[in-house]
Design an enzyme around this catalytic site. Structure first.
Site, PDB file in Angstrom:
ATOM      1  N   GLN A 153       0.630  -3.767  11.498  1.00 38.65           N
ATOM      2  CA  GLN A 153       0.124  -2.430  11.211  1.00 38.65           C
ATOM      3  C   GLN A 153      -1.133  -2.561  10.362  1.00 38.65           C
ATOM      4  O   GLN A 153      -1.214  -3.438   9.507  1.00 38.65           O
ATOM      5  CB  GLN A 153       1.194  -1.651  10.448  1.00 38.65           C
ATOM      6  N   LYS A 164       0.929  -8.391   2.805  1.00 35.32           N
ATOM      7  CA  LYS A 164      -0.182  -7.442   2.867  1.00 35.32           C
ATOM      8  C   LYS A 164      -1.481  -8.168   2.578  1.00 35.32           C
ATOM      9  O   LYS A 164      -1.530  -9.029   1.705  1.00 35.32           O
ATOM     10  CB  LYS A 164      -0.052  -6.357   1.789  1.00 35.32           C
ATOM     11  N   ARG A 219     -30.744  -6.735   9.249  1.00 36.96           N
ATOM     12  CA  ARG A 219     -30.011  -5.528   9.627  1.00 36.96           C
ATOM     13  C   ARG A 219     -28.883  -5.194   8.677  1.00 36.96           C
ATOM     14  O   ARG A 219     -28.418  -4.062   8.629  1.00 36.96           O
ATOM     15  CB  ARG A 219     -29.430  -5.698  11.041  1.00 36.96           C
ATOM     16  N   HIS A 230       2.789  -3.463  -4.958  1.00 36.87           N
ATOM     17  CA  HIS A 230       1.330  -3.353  -4.988  1.00 36.87           C
ATOM     18  C   HIS A 230       0.901  -1.955  -5.424  1.00 36.87           C
ATOM     19  O   HIS A 230       1.524  -0.957  -5.074  1.00 36.87           O
ATOM     20  CB  HIS A 230       0.747  -3.628  -3.594  1.00 36.87           C
ATOM     21  N   ASN A 267      -3.636  -0.062   7.968  1.00 34.30           N
ATOM     22  CA  ASN A 267      -3.785   1.260   7.363  1.00 34.30           C
ATOM     23  C   ASN A 267      -5.097   1.330   6.594  1.00 34.30           C
ATOM     24  O   ASN A 267      -5.565   0.315   6.068  1.00 34.30           O
ATOM     25  CB  ASN A 267      -2.644   1.556   6.390  1.00 34.30           C
ATOM     26  N   TYR A 320      -5.708  -2.048   4.722  1.00 36.27           N
ATOM     27  CA  TYR A 320      -4.487  -2.834   4.531  1.00 36.27           C
ATOM     28  C   TYR A 320      -4.052  -3.415   5.870  1.00 36.27           C
ATOM     29  O   TYR A 320      -3.904  -2.666   6.837  1.00 36.27           O
ATOM     30  CB  TYR A 320      -3.326  -1.948   4.078  1.00 36.27           C
ATOM     31  N   ARG A 337      -2.544   4.576  -7.712  1.00 32.98           N
ATOM     32  CA  ARG A 337      -1.575   4.645  -6.606  1.00 32.98           C
ATOM     33  C   ARG A 337      -0.641   3.446  -6.736  1.00 32.98           C
ATOM     34  O   ARG A 337      -1.069   2.345  -7.033  1.00 32.98           O
ATOM     35  CB  ARG A 337      -2.279   4.575  -5.255  1.00 32.98           C
TER      36      ARG A 337
END
Length: 187
Positions: free
Chosen positions: A50, A76, A27, A123, A52, A136, A63
């Site tokens: 958190q 992170k 699968r 980062h 993200n 993240y 970025r």
């Protein structure tokens, strides 16, 4: 229970590459992205506060380099779940023997790698394919008043991107260069 991750140290203390193990069948596959019990012994010893997700449309887009100041420094875990990126972490810890050194890794949906970034690091990344999606996990929630950043094109860092930069936001382009008074981040 079988270990689901392999953790590899980088030349920058505390910065680790995480190789996810997949369970495959007809699968598709299952890949665990995070397990508090396994990560606690490798530096992610705080709860996830958190999560993200980002989408970067165009190959070559840059970025970053983002970080949070005390008391909101964060751990992170960065994973590329679609496409491929050149992921960069820069050591900004005050007094660190590798202060202003950076390490990069290719993260992709194919190689199932993540970068575990400790507190006191900046980062950023460059997308190597169109439509890159990142996930993240953060140990602290975003705090606008503690937000800080460095310019990805700073000659003191001399980050060598694999592709020509095709896009960078005005905000990221305007991040400051490192000046002689920058002593690092307290963690």
């Amino acid at each position: 229970m079988t270990q689901q991750f392999d953790f590899t140290d980088t030349p920058l203390e505390g910065l680790k590459i995480v190789q996810r193990r997949t369970v495959n069948d007809s699968r598709g596959f299952l890949s665990r992205v995070y397990c508090a019990k396994e990560f606690a012994g490798h530096g992610f010893n705080k709860s996830v506060s958190q999560i993200n997700q980002t989408l970067t449309y165009q190959k070559g887009t840059v970025r970053g380099l983002h970080y949070q100041l005390m008391p909101h420094t964060e751990i992170k875990l960065v994973s590329c779940v679609k496409g491929e990126i050149f992921d960069v972490a820069v050591d900004l810890r005050k007094g660190s023997p590798t202060f202003l050194h950076w390490h990069s890794e290719m993260l992709s949906e194919k190689n199932q790698r993540s970068m575990l970034i400790p507190e006191g690091f900046a980062h950023g990344f460059q997308s190597l394919t169109d439509n890159c999606e990142l996930l993240y996990l953060h140990s602290k929630p975003y705090e606008k008043g503690s937000e800080a950043a460095l310019n990805m094109n700073d000659s003191r860092l001399a980050i060598t991107f694999p592709l020509s930069i095709t896009d960078i936001s005005e905000r990221d382009r305007a991040h400051p260069m490192i000046d002689n008074n920058f002593e690092g981040v307290m963690v």
